[in-house]
Design an enzyme around this catalytic site. Structure first.
Site, mmCIF file in Angstrom:
data_model
loop_
_atom_site.group_PDB
_atom_site.id
_atom_site.type_symbol
_atom_site.label_atom_id
_atom_site.label_comp_id
_atom_site.label_asym_id
_atom_site.label_seq_id
_atom_site.Cartn_x
_atom_site.Cartn_y
_atom_site.Cartn_z
ATOM 1 N N GLU A 126 -38.955 -15.442 -41.546
ATOM 2 C CA GLU A 126 -39.795 -14.452 -42.223
ATOM 3 C C GLU A 126 -38.943 -13.371 -42.888
ATOM 4 O O GLU A 126 -39.282 -12.880 -43.976
ATOM 5 C CB GLU A 126 -40.796 -13.857 -41.227
ATOM 6 C CG GLU A 126 -41.862 -14.864 -40.829
ATOM 7 C CD GLU A 126 -42.791 -14.366 -39.732
ATOM 8 O OE1 GLU A 126 -44.013 -14.413 -39.913
ATOM 9 O OE2 GLU A 126 -42.266 -13.929 -38.681
ATOM 10 N N GLU A 146 -44.245 -20.989 -34.791
ATOM 11 C CA GLU A 146 -45.224 -20.190 -34.043
ATOM 12 C C GLU A 146 -46.405 -21.000 -33.527
ATOM 13 O O GLU A 146 -46.904 -20.761 -32.412
ATOM 14 C CB GLU A 146 -45.724 -19.030 -34.914
ATOM 15 C CG GLU A 146 -44.754 -17.858 -35.027
ATOM 16 C CD GLU A 146 -43.659 -18.069 -36.058
ATOM 17 O OE1 GLU A 146 -42.867 -17.135 -36.275
ATOM 18 O OE2 GLU A 146 -43.603 -19.165 -36.650
#
Length: 272
Positions: A126, A146
């Protein structure tokens, strides 16, 4: 070795040389996993980057040769969950240490170049997606795991990946947690250049040199306009007001560029 959690060990190295700042995530034994203290230190770094007029560009990297960053420190998160201090979380870092984190510094004007060598997973990926340029070694691996951990790519991964890569390709990685090679990231347009690990520093230096050859206000205006106009129609994009473009347009550097060209010499940028 003393427990790092109890030791007064900085998590980030912040160095400046000329107009370049280098930010290094510095927990190599933990594959540069980001704990709360690292986020706190990074917030101070990004504040300084934006405030220091002498900083024209930033390289963001990870210590060691195994990882850029594997994202959130899940061992720390587990301890906080067990202690009942973690709370629930979803998108963004508001109310958490280090807010706003790089992934939410939407107005950061300085160009950030990610130097990736090794794993860039979860929050590490990210961070990469939030950078302006990405240079990676051929042994680098990217991914958002995730979904395999019962978590959400809430630091912008679910938003940025679907904007920066084709939708179905992005969803394939988001919904499975699969990893992608550096070459695949390049194919998807997520990486500017992939080189062998031994060539990485020279390649990054070349990109930095090219960025610093440009007028700093032009670079900041380009970044701002590209970001702010992305969701606008072309007529609205042309008509919109951009702060850094106003500064560039009225700057001494806007006169220096054509003058240097006419005089057949290198431009002497002032950043004003």
């Amino acid at each position: 070795m003393a427990d790092e959690r109890m030791a007064d060990v900085p998590r980030v190295r912040y160095e400046k040389e000329g107009h370049l700042a280098t930010v290094t995530l510095d927990r190599p034994r933990s594959l540069n996993a980001m704990d709360l203290r690292m986020h706190e230190e990074l917030a101070e770094v990004w504040d300084d980057v934006e405030a220091d007029d002498n900083v024209w560009a930033v390289v963001l990297t990870g210590a060691g040769d195994r990882a850029f960053s594997v994202g959130q420190d899940l061992k720390e998160l587990d301890r906080r969950n067990r202690a009942g201090t973690a709370g629930s979380s979803s998108f963004g870092s508001r109310g958490k240490p280090g807010y706003p984190r790089l992934t939410e510094r939407f107005g950061l004007s300085k160009p950030v170049i990610a130097r990736v060598d090794g794993f860039a997973l979860g929050g590490g990926f990210e961070l990469v997606l939030a950078c302006d340029l990405v240079i990676a070694s051929d042994r680098s691996t990217f991914g958002l795991p995730e979904a395999r951990l019962g978590l959400m790519a809430g630091a912008g991964g679910v938003f940025r990946l679907t904007r920066q890569a084709p939708y179905r390709a992005a969803m394939g990685y988001l919904m499975t947690g699969r990893r992608m090679t550096a070459d695949r990231a390049y194919e998807l347009g997520l990486v500017n250049e992939v080189v062998r690990a031994g060539q990485l520093d020279d390649c990054v230096a070349g990109w930095v040199a090219d960025v610093l050859t440009c007028a700093p206000l032009s670079v900041r205006a380009m970044k701002e306009v590209a970001r702010e106009s992305a969701s606008l129609s072309l007529p609205d994009a042309f008509a919109a007001d951009y702060e850094w473009e106003r500064r560039r347009m009225r700057s001494a550097d806007a006169l220096e560029g054509p003058r240097a060209f006419a005089e057949k010499r290198a431009a002497r940028w002032q950043g004003r």
